[in-house]
Write an enzyme that holds these catalytic residues in place. Structure first.
Site, PDB file in Angstrom:
ATOM      1  N   GLU A  46     -31.482  -5.646  89.032  1.00  0.00           N
ATOM      2  CA  GLU A  46     -31.330  -6.667  89.712  1.00  0.00           C
ATOM      3  C   GLU A  46     -30.541  -6.432  90.790  1.00  0.00           C
ATOM      4  O   GLU A  46     -30.809  -6.524  91.937  1.00  0.00           O
ATOM      5  CB  GLU A  46     -30.915  -8.041  89.648  1.00  0.00           C
ATOM      6  CG  GLU A  46     -31.740  -8.824  88.597  1.00  0.00           C
ATOM      7  CD  GLU A  46     -31.795  -8.468  86.889  1.00  0.00           C
ATOM      8  OE1 GLU A  46     -32.358  -9.189  86.502  1.00  0.00           O
ATOM      9  OE2 GLU A  46     -30.909  -7.855  86.822  1.00  0.00           O
ATOM     10  N   ASP A  74     -32.161  -8.803  84.330  1.00  0.00           N
ATOM     11  CA  ASP A  74     -31.939 -10.137  83.051  1.00  0.00           C
ATOM     12  C   ASP A  74     -32.345 -10.412  81.341  1.00  0.00           C
ATOM     13  O   ASP A  74     -33.526 -10.630  82.358  1.00  0.00           O
ATOM     14  CB  ASP A  74     -31.382 -11.123  83.433  1.00  0.00           C
ATOM     15  CG  ASP A  74     -29.456 -10.901  84.658  1.00  0.00           C
ATOM     16  OD1 ASP A  74     -29.652  -9.383  84.225  1.00  0.00           O
ATOM     17  OD2 ASP A  74     -29.421 -11.712  85.493  1.00  0.00           O
ATOM     18  N   ASP A 133     -33.266 -13.532  80.339  1.00  0.00           N
ATOM     19  CA  ASP A 133     -33.646 -14.708  80.713  1.00  0.00           C
ATOM     20  C   ASP A 133     -34.981 -14.781  81.417  1.00  0.00           C
ATOM     21  O   ASP A 133     -35.688 -13.514  81.263  1.00  0.00           O
ATOM     22  CB  ASP A 133     -32.993 -15.448  80.956  1.00  0.00           C
ATOM     23  CG  ASP A 133     -32.481 -15.291  82.414  1.00  0.00           C
ATOM     24  OD1 ASP A 133     -33.987 -14.082  82.956  1.00  0.00           O
ATOM     25  OD2 ASP A 133     -31.326 -15.539  83.069  1.00  0.00           O
ATOM     26  N   GLU A 165     -36.178 -15.944  84.047  1.00  0.00           N
ATOM     27  CA  GLU A 165     -36.150 -15.310  85.551  1.00  0.00           C
ATOM     28  C   GLU A 165     -35.949 -13.862  85.255  1.00  0.00           C
ATOM     29  O   GLU A 165     -36.517 -13.023  86.163  1.00  0.00           O
ATOM     30  CB  GLU A 165     -34.602 -16.215  87.034  1.00  0.00           C
ATOM     31  CG  GLU A 165     -34.830 -16.643  87.033  1.00  0.00           C
ATOM     32  CD  GLU A 165     -35.737 -17.288  87.630  1.00  0.00           C
ATOM     33  OE1 GLU A 165     -36.419 -16.629  88.788  1.00  0.00           O
ATOM     34  OE2 GLU A 165     -36.520 -18.464  87.413  1.00  0.00           O
ATOM     35  N   TYR A 180     -23.314 -12.230  79.404  1.00  0.00           N
ATOM     36  CA  TYR A 180     -24.674 -12.423  80.215  1.00  0.00           C
ATOM     37  C   TYR A 180     -23.571 -13.564  80.169  1.00  0.00           C
ATOM     38  O   TYR A 180     -23.573 -14.688  79.458  1.00  0.00           O
ATOM     39  CB  TYR A 180     -25.245 -12.461  79.635  1.00  0.00           C
ATOM     40  CG  TYR A 180     -26.662 -12.498  81.089  1.00  0.00           C
ATOM     41  CD1 TYR A 180     -26.857 -12.868  81.935  1.00  0.00           C
ATOM     42  CD2 TYR A 180     -27.493 -13.449  80.616  1.00  0.00           C
ATOM     43  CE1 TYR A 180     -27.187 -12.788  82.633  1.00  0.00           C
ATOM     44  CE2 TYR A 180     -28.338 -13.968  81.381  1.00  0.00           C
ATOM     45  CZ  TYR A 180     -28.749 -13.364  83.229  1.00  0.00           C
ATOM     46  OH  TYR A 180     -29.542 -13.795  83.851  1.00  0.00           O
ATOM     47  N   ARG A 228     -25.799 -16.709  81.635  1.00  0.00           N
ATOM     48  CA  ARG A 228     -26.549 -17.683  81.510  1.00  0.00           C
ATOM     49  C   ARG A 228     -26.862 -17.596  80.058  1.00  0.00           C
ATOM     50  O   ARG A 228     -27.851 -16.670  79.313  1.00  0.00           O
ATOM     51  CB  ARG A 228     -27.777 -16.741  82.464  1.00  0.00           C
ATOM     52  CG  ARG A 228     -27.763 -17.383  84.110  1.00  0.00           C
ATOM     53  CD  ARG A 228     -28.565 -17.514  84.756  1.00  0.00           C
ATOM     54  NE  ARG A 228     -27.909 -18.025  86.056  1.00  0.00           N
ATOM     55  CZ  ARG A 228     -27.686 -16.015  86.538  1.00  0.00           C
ATOM     56  NH1 ARG A 228     -27.668 -14.927  86.546  1.00  0.00           N
ATOM     57  NH2 ARG A 228     -27.119 -16.587  88.454  1.00  0.00           N
ATOM     58  N   HIS A 250     -28.710 -14.478  74.252  1.00  0.00           N
ATOM     59  CA  HIS A 250     -28.527 -15.260  72.542  1.00  0.00           C
ATOM     60  C   HIS A 250     -27.455 -15.357  72.145  1.00  0.00           C
ATOM     61  O   HIS A 250     -26.773 -15.115  70.819  1.00  0.00           O
ATOM     62  CB  HIS A 250     -29.428 -14.688  71.607  1.00  0.00           C
ATOM     63  CG  HIS A 250     -30.870 -14.914  71.769  1.00  0.00           C
ATOM     64  ND1 HIS A 250     -31.070 -16.526  72.421  1.00  0.00           N
ATOM     65  CD2 HIS A 250     -31.744 -14.425  71.873  1.00  0.00           C
ATOM     66  CE1 HIS A 250     -32.710 -16.353  72.693  1.00  0.00           C
ATOM     67  NE2 HIS A 250     -33.242 -15.766  72.688  1.00  0.00           N
TER      68      HIS A 250
END
Length: 941
Positions: A11, A97, A99, A101, A332, A334, A379
C-alpha cells in the site's frame, strides 16, 4: 530484453522501500498508495448511467447490489505505472495488509491490472526480514469472504449515508452527514451531555483526621517508629455516613434508611464532640493483594492507553503506529487479538528475565484470548517486531518524538504481559470513639482507613496500566497505591489530631474522552476498533463534537441531529441494533452469511431465503427496510427538532448561522419575534443554565454603548458584543418602506439599502475602553496606502479573517501587527512586496531544516513553517506534517514518503461536465484470474 522479475505490490511507499531492502534485485516492490478504486459520487457517473439503476448510489440495488467502481482520478497514473511494471514480471505478489481493507485492495488490483501471470497473496503482520521471507514461502489465495465483508460495509455505508443524510439537509442544515458508526458515537456523547444537563448536585459533609498508635504513656504520646495515617468518618450512631457514590443523578440518596447525610452543622458538631475523645481500634482485617498484568495491546487498548498516558488523539496514535509498523518496529496495528505468538512470548519472557531477574517471570507463559465478539483482522497483538525485541534504549537513536514514546509504551506493555503478578497485602482498619456533647452525645463515631503494601512488584517494575478518572478501575488503581498503616491490633488506643469537617458536592458524569469513547464503542460491539480513530475525527470535522482539553463536548448541532435520528430513525442509532449489524458483517467475513441476502433484508426488508418479509428497522408490521423507512417518514417538525428547552420558557434553537436563545415567555408585540441572543461557542450545553441564558439574553438585548456621532453621516456609532466578538457599528435610521409591498418586494428593497459600516475591535481594545476616535479609525478600513509606481495598482491596508494584511490587486501580504494597518507607509509597503511571497501573503523565512534531495524531483527537501503548521517541500510539492510528526523528528525518508503521497493525489479535482469513465457503459467486470472463486451474487464489479 530485461530479465523478468517478480512484482510485489503493497500500500505505502515506506512499506515498499522497507520490503525492497529485504528482497533484493529479483523483486520489484511497488506501492498502490492505498485503494485505487472506489464507488464514485453519483454526479460523477457517466451521463448514460445517471438515469439508470446505478444513478442514485453507484450501486444497482435491484440486481444483487452490484457496485460500479471507478479508478480514482489521482490514481490513474499509478495504475498505469503498475500495469507497466506487471508487463515485465513473471509473477505477482499482492502484499497488502492482512485485514478486510487490505484484502479488498488486493482484489481491486486484480480487477484493474488483469494479470496474466500467476498471482499469490502474501501476508505478514510484521515487516522484518524473517517475516517477509516466511511470507514468500507461505502464500495463499485471496480470501473472498473478507472481500465480500469489506464490500458489504462499503455498500451499507453508501446506502445509509445517501438515504439518511438528505433528511438532515432538509430539516437541520445543508452539508450534514449520518453514518452507521459516526451517528451512534455522536449519540453516546450527546447522551452523556444530557445526563450532565439533568444532573442535580448534592452537598454533603464528612469528617477526616490524622491518627497514630499511642505508646501507652500517661500523656498518650505517639509510639516511636510508627507512621500516622489519615482516616475518614464512615459510620455515625450505627448509620453509614453518606459519600458521593450514595447519591443518584438527581441529588437524592439512593437508599433512604441506614444512611445519614451530614450537613455542615452536624459535621462540625461531630468534630467538637470528638475533641478530647479516646479512640481505639474496633477491627483490623488483612488480606493478600495480587494484581495481574494487562494483556498486550489490541488496536482499541493501544488507542486508550496512548490517550491516557501520552495525551495522543486516536488519529495521532494510529498514524504514529502506522509509521512504526511500516518501518519494521512493531507488528500490524489493526488487530482485535491480544494473543502473542510463541516466538513473541519467548522473547518477552527472555527480556523480562534479563532486565529484571528470573524471579520476575512466572513458571509458565501467560496466554491471552480476545474478549471481543467478532475478533478478526490480524491475529496477534501489537508488539515490538521480530523474534527478539529491541529495547527503547536500542531504538532511541532511530526514533524520536511520538514514535519513540509509543514504541516504548508498546514494548513495556508487551514485556509486562509475560511477567509475574504483583504481590502484597491490604489492611483495612476501623477505629472509633464516643461523642461527647451536642445532638450526637453518647453516639459512636467510626472512622475507616485502608493501606496496601507491595512486597513484590512483579510486572509493576515494567509497566502499570492507566484508567479513566471516572471509572471503578481508576478508584481501584488509586486504592492500590502503596500506603503503609502502622502495626496495631484490635483494642489498641489511638490519638486523633487535625480533625476537620470537609464539605463536598457530587459531580456529574465525566464527559467522554477519546480513550473512554473508544472503550464504550468496543464494549458495546459497535464498529471496528481499526476505524474508531477515523470515526472520532469525522464527528469532530462535521462539527458534532468539539474538544475541550481531552473532553469531547457535543455541539447544539449534534443535539438536533441526534434528536431527529432518535425520533425518526431510532433503530439506526440503537446501540444493540448497531452491534447486531456488526456481528452480521463478521459472519459475512467468516463465510457463514451471504452478503446479498443480508443487504436485501436491510434495505428492502426481504427475509432470507424468500420466506416473506422482515422488519429489521421497525418500519411496520408488513415489513420493510431502510428504503421503506425513509419513504414513510411523514411530517418532521423542523422547528421542534432544532429546539432544546432550557427551562422557564427559554429554548436553544439551532439556526443556519449557529445556535441562539429564544425567550418564549417574554411579552412581545404582535408580529414581533421574541427576544433572542447568540450562544457563544465557548459555552458548553451543560453550562447553559436558565441563569446563564438570561445573562446572554440581557446582553443580546443591550443595544450597546453609544460612542458618539459619525462626523460625516450624523448616525450614532455603537460598540457592542456579537457572536464573533466585540465590534463597532454605525446605526442607520429605520427605512421608510411602502407598507403595501409584498414580502418578496420588501426583502429586495431591504437588500438594496446601504449597509452599516462595521469593524471588529483589535485584540488590544475592549468594549469598555474603545473610543469614538478608535471606532472611526477602525471603520475607515480598508485604508489606501498609496499606488505602486511600477504597476499602477492601488495598495490598501485591511483587516481580515487571518489578521492584518496589504492588498495590491490579487496579491496580498501579511502585516506585522494590527497597528501597522494605520501606520504603514507606501515605501514600507513596497519593501514588503519586494520580498518573496510565501503562503497566504507572508514573506519567506529560512527553512527550519534541510533533509537532502528528493529522489523524484531531484530538488532539495526543506522543512518550513506555514500558516497552517510546519510542512515539507521540494519547491514544487508541499505537504503539511501530520500531527504526530514534528519538524525536529521528521526524517528524510518520512519526508520523501509524504511528498510522494501528495504527488500521487494529483492536482485538486476541477468540476467538469464529462468524466473520462463516460466513454464506457457500466461494464460489469468478471473477476480475472482470481485465486478464489467469486460468488455469483457478487460477480459484477
Amino acid at each position: 530484453m530485461s530479465q523478468a522479475r517478480k512484482l510485489v505490490i503493497v500500500e505505502s511507499p515506506t512499506k515498499a522501500r522497507k520490503i525492497q531492502s529485504y528482497l533484493g534485485d529479483d523483486y520489484e516492490v511497488e506501492a498502490s498508495v492505498g485503494h485505487i478504486r472506489d464507488l464514485p459520487q453519483p454526479k460523477d457517473l457517466p451521463a448514460e448511467m445517471k438515469k439508470g439503476p446505478y444513478g442514485k448510489f453507484s450501486v444497482d440495488v435491484d440486481n444483487g447490489f452490484d457496485p460500479y467502481y471507478v479508478v480514482h482520478a489521482d490514481k490513474k497514473k499509478k495504475v498505469s505505472e503498475l500495469k507497466k511494471a506487471l508487463k515485465d514480471a513473471d509473477e505477482l505478489f499482492l502484499a497488502t495488509d492482512e485485514d478486510r481493507e487490505g484484502e479488498a485492495i488486493a482484489w481491486h488490483l486484480i480487477q484493474e491490472l488483469k494479470p496474466k501471470v500467476p498471482v499469490k497473496r502474501m501476508v505478514f503482520h510484521e515487516i522484518t526480514r524473517d517475516a517477509i521471507l516466511r511470507a514468500l514461502e507461505n502464500t495463499r489465495e485471496l480470501d473472498q469472504d473478507l472481500v465480500d465483508a469489506q464490500e458489504t460495509r462499503r455498500i451499507l455505508d453508501r446506502l445509509y449515508g445517501y438515504e439518511v443524510s438528505p433528511v438532515l439537509w432538509r430539516k437541520v442544515r445543508q452539508g450534514l452527514s449520518a453514518g452507521r458508526v459516526q451517528s451512534v458515537a455522536t449519540r453516546l456523547v450527546v447522551e452523556r451531555e444530557r445526563e450532565r444537563m439533568a444532573f442535580v448536585s448534592a452537598d454533603y459533609w464528612d469528617v477526616a483526621g490524622t491518627f497514630a498508635v499511642t505508646d501507652g504513656s500517661p500523656d498518650d504520646g505517639v509510639a516511636s517508629g510508627q507512621p500516622s495515617f489519615r482516616a475518614r468518618l464512615t459510620q455515625l450512631a450505627g448509620d453509614k455516613v453518606a459519600s458521593g457514590r450514595d447519591f443518584d443523578d438527581r441529588g437524592r440518596l439512593k437508599v433512604r434508611t441506614g444512611v445519614v447525610q451530614l450537613s455542615e452543622g452536624a459535621a462540625r458538631a461531630v468534630v467538637a464532640g470528638l475533641e478530647n475523645a479516646d479512640f481505639a481500634v474496633r477491627s483490623l482485617e488483612t488480606k493478600p493483594y495480587t494484581r495481574r498484568p494487562a494483556a498486550p495491546f489490541t488496536t482499541s487498548t493501544m488507542q486508550q492507553e496512548a490517550g491516557r498516558k501520552l495525551r495522543m488523539s486516536s488519529r495521532q496514535a494510529m498514524r504514529t503506529a502506522q509509521g512504526l509498523y511500516e518501518n519494521g518496529y512493531i507488528t500490524y496495528m489493526r488487530t482485535d487479538s491480544p494473543s502473542l505468538s510463541k516466538e513473541a512470548t519467548d522473547a518477552a519472557r527472555r527480556q523480562a528475565a534479563e532486565l529484571y531477574g528470573p524471579e520476575y517471570v512466572p513458571g509458565a507463559p501467560r496466554l491471552y484470548a480476545s474478549k471481543s465478539k467478532g475478533a478478526q483482522e490480524a491475529h496477534e497483538a501489537i508488539r515490538p517486531a521480530g523474534d527478539s525485541f529491541r529495547t527503547p534504549a536500542q531504538v532511541a537513536g532511530e526514533l524520536s518524538g511520538d514514535q519513540f514514546r509509543l514504541y516504548e509504551l508498546i514494548w513495556k506493555r508487551t514485556v509486562a504481559s509475560q511477567m509475574a503478578d504483583a504481590k502484597g497485602s491490604t489492611a483495612s482498619v476501623r477505629l472509633g470513639a464516643v461523642i461527647v456533647g451536642g445532638e450526637q452525645d453518647g453516639n459512636e463515631a467510626v472512622f475507616s482507613a485502608s493501606g496496601t503494601v507491595i512486597s513484590f512488584r512483579g510486572f509493576l517494575a515494567a509497566y502499570e496500566e492507566s484508567a479513566d478518572a471516572d471509572t471503578e478501575a481508576a478508584e481501584g488503581a488509586a486504592a492500590a497505591k502503596e500506603t503503609r498503616l502502622p502495626t496495631m491490633a484490635e483494642g489498641d488506643a489511638l490519638i486523633g489530631t487535625d480533625l476537620a469537617a470537609d464539605g463536598h458536592s457530587t459531580s456529574p458524569p465525566a464527559r467522554y474522552t477519546e480513550a473512554s469513547l473508544v472503550k464504550a464503542l468496543e464494549e458495546r460491539g459497535i464498529g471496528r476498533p481499526s476505524t474508531y480513530a477515523a470515526t472520532i475525527s469525522t464527528i469532530q470535522d462535521r462539527g458534532y463534537v468539539i474538544t475541550r482539553g481531552q473532553a469531547l463536548v457535543p455541539t447544539w448541532l449534534a443535539f438536533a441531529v441526534i434528536r431527529l435520528l432518535e425520533e425518526h430513525f431510532d433503530r439506526l442509532v440503537d446501540y444493540d441494533f448497531t452491534a447486531t449489524m456488526e456481528a452480521d458483517l463478521d459472519q459475512i467475513a467468516a463465510g457463514s452469511r451471504e452478503r446479498v441476502a443480508w443487504l436485501k433484508e436491510f434495505y428492502f426488508g426481504e427475509a432470507p431465503g424468500n420466506l416473506g418479509t422482515s422488519d429489521p428497522l421497525g418500519v411496520d408490521s408488513e415489513g420493510g427496510g431502510l428504503r421503506a423507512l425513509v419513504a414513510n417518514l411523514g411530517e418532521i417538525d423542523a422547528a421542534a427538532i432544532n429546539s432544546v428547552d432550557i427551562g422557564e420558557g427559554i429554548r436553544v434553537r439551532v439556526g443556519r448561522y449557529g445556535p441562539y436563545l429564544e425567550d418564549l415567555a417574554a411579552e412581545v408585540e404582535e408580529g414581533k419575534t421574541p427576544p433572542r441572543a447568540s450562544v457563544p461557542d465557548d459555552v458548553a450545553p451543560d453550562e447553559l443554565t436558565v441563569i446563564k441564558a438570561r445573562e446572554l439574553l440581557a446582553a443580546g438585548a443591550d443595544d450597546g454603548r453609544v460612542l458618539g456621532v459619525h462626523p460625516e453621516t450624523g448616525n450614532p456609532i455603537v460598540a457592542k458584543n456579537g457572536r464573533y466578538g466585540p465590534y463597532v457599528t454605525e446605526q442607520l435610521p429605520e427605512p421608510d418602506l411602502d407598507p403595501d409591498l409584498s414580502a418578496a418586494a420588501k426583502k429586495r428593497a431591504l437588500a438594496a439599502l446601504p449597509k452599516p459600516k462595521t469593524a471588529s475591535l483589535l485584540k488590544t481594545q475592549s468594549l469598555d475602553s474603545v473610543s469614538l476616535e478608535d471606532a472611526l479609525q477602525l471603520m475607515s478600513l480598508p485604508r489606501v496606502v498609496g499606488v505602486d509606481p511600477e504597476s499602477g495598482d492601488e495598495i490598501t491596508a485591511q483587516n481580515g479573517r487571518y489578521g492584518p494584511y496589504l492588498k495590491k490587486g490579487t496579491d496580498s501580504r501579511t502585516l506585522p501587527s494590527e497597528e501597522a494597518m494605520f501606520t504603514v507607509t507606501l515605501d514600507e509597503a513596497l519593501e514588503i512586496y519586494k520580498q518573496p511571497k510565501r503562503g497566504r501573503g507572508r514573506t519567506a523565512a529560512p527553512p527550519l531544516r534541510e533533509l537532502g534531495d528528493d529522489p523524484n524531483s531531484g530538488k532539495p527537501i526543506q522543512v518550513k513553517d506555514g500558516r497552517f503548521g510546519p510542512y515539507v517541500t521540494d519547491g514544487e510539492t508541499n505537504r503539511t506534517l501530520p500531527r504526530d510528526v514534528t519538524p525536529e523528528s521528521v526524517t528524510a525518508e518520512r519526508a520523501i514518503e509524504l511528498l510522494a503521497e501528495k504527488r500521487a493525489q494529483g492536482p485538486a479535482k476541477k468540476r467538469t461536465t464529462r468524466s473520462t469513465v463516460a466513454k464506457k457503459p457500466a461494464a460489469k467486470k468478471a473477476p480475472a484470474k482470481k485465486p478464489a472463486a467469486k460468488k455469483s451474487s457478487a460477480s459484477n464489479k
